[in-house]
Every structure is written in C-alpha cells, then in structure tokens.
Design a protein around this motif. Structure first.
Motif, PDB file in Angstrom:
ATOM      1  N   SER A  17       1.191   4.369  -2.812  1.00 19.35           N
ATOM      2  CA  SER A  17       0.454   5.552  -2.372  1.00 19.35           C
ATOM      3  C   SER A  17       1.181   6.803  -2.836  1.00 19.35           C
ATOM      4  O   SER A  17       2.373   6.788  -3.128  1.00 19.35           O
ATOM      5  CB  SER A  17       0.311   5.563  -0.849  1.00 19.35           C
ATOM      6  N   SER A  18       0.434   7.872  -2.889  1.00 13.79           N
ATOM      7  CA  SER A  18       1.054   9.125  -3.314  1.00 13.79           C
ATOM      8  C   SER A  18       1.145  10.074  -2.132  1.00 13.79           C
ATOM      9  O   SER A  18       0.150  10.399  -1.509  1.00 13.79           O
ATOM     10  CB  SER A  18       0.231   9.763  -4.443  1.00 13.79           C
ATOM     11  N   SER A  74      -0.946  10.547   1.640  1.00 12.30           N
ATOM     12  CA  SER A  74      -2.262   9.917   1.697  1.00 12.30           C
ATOM     13  C   SER A  74      -2.302   8.715   2.632  1.00 12.30           C
ATOM     14  O   SER A  74      -3.338   8.376   3.151  1.00 12.30           O
ATOM     15  CB  SER A  74      -2.724   9.511   0.300  1.00 12.30           C
ATOM     16  N   ALA A  75      -1.168   8.059   2.840  1.00  8.33           N
ATOM     17  CA  ALA A  75      -1.118   6.915   3.741  1.00  8.33           C
ATOM     18  C   ALA A  75      -0.351   7.274   5.007  1.00  8.33           C
ATOM     19  O   ALA A  75       0.136   6.400   5.705  1.00  8.33           O
ATOM     20  CB  ALA A  75      -0.481   5.728   3.039  1.00  8.33           C
ATOM     21  N   VAL A 113       0.846  -1.203   0.000  1.00 13.27           N
ATOM     22  CA  VAL A 113       0.000   0.000   0.000  1.00 13.27           C
ATOM     23  C   VAL A 113       0.874   1.244   0.000  1.00 13.27           C
ATOM     24  O   VAL A 113       0.644   2.186  -0.763  1.00 13.27           O
ATOM     25  CB  VAL A 113      -0.956  -0.002   1.206  1.00 13.27           C
TER      26      VAL A 113
END
Length: 91
Positions: free
Chosen positions: A72-73, A76-77, A68
């Motif tokens: 992810s960019s 965002s995470a 993940v």
C-alpha cells in the motif's frame, strides 16, 4: 453499529438533513462527521476480519494483511495496521 445507523437515519430524516444535503455547516462538524464515518467503517471491517479469521485462522489473516500493507502507499490502508496488530495479539 445498527443503533448508530438508526440514529443517523432518524437525524437525517427528521432533525438535521442539512449535513447530508448541503454539507457540513462548519469545519468542526465536517471533522465530527468524518471521524464518525471512519469509526463505523473500521468497526465494520473489524467484524468482517474476525469472521474471516475464524474461517482461515488468525495467522493467515495477519499474513494477508501484512501483504496488503507492504504494497500500500502511505495512509491508504490507515487503520489496517492497527487492526492487524489487534488480530496479531489475539492469536
């Protein structure tokens, strides 16, 4: 977490509903509300991740979190990297 939600509900219903109906009165109040919501969300995710780790194993959970995070960019995470490190240390 249940205590926090209960207190938030009491505050919203009886003491200070304006933060939810009209929005925060100041930038400082908005920052506090945001930080509290982030803390509740992170704690909830951590509890669920611990349960998933108990079912599939910590190593598999960390692998999934790595995937993940790899895709992810930016932020965002955000907190996931910190929780992944925590899970990794627990294994």
């Amino acid at each position: 977490m249940a205590d926090y939600r209960y207190r938030l509900r009491i505050k919203a219903n009886y003491e200070d509903v304006t933060v939810f109906s009209n929005g925060p009165a100041s930038h400082g109040e908005a920052t506090e509300v945001s930080a509290d919501l982030v803390a509740v969300t992170s704690a909830t995710l951590l509890v669920h991740e611990l349960r998933i780790a108990a079912i599939i194993g910590v190593d598999e959970l960390v692998k999934a979190m790595n995937l993940v995070l790899q895709h992810s960019s930016g932020e965002s995470a955000g907190g996931m990297a910190h929780r992944r490190d925590l899970h990794d240390r627990l294994s």
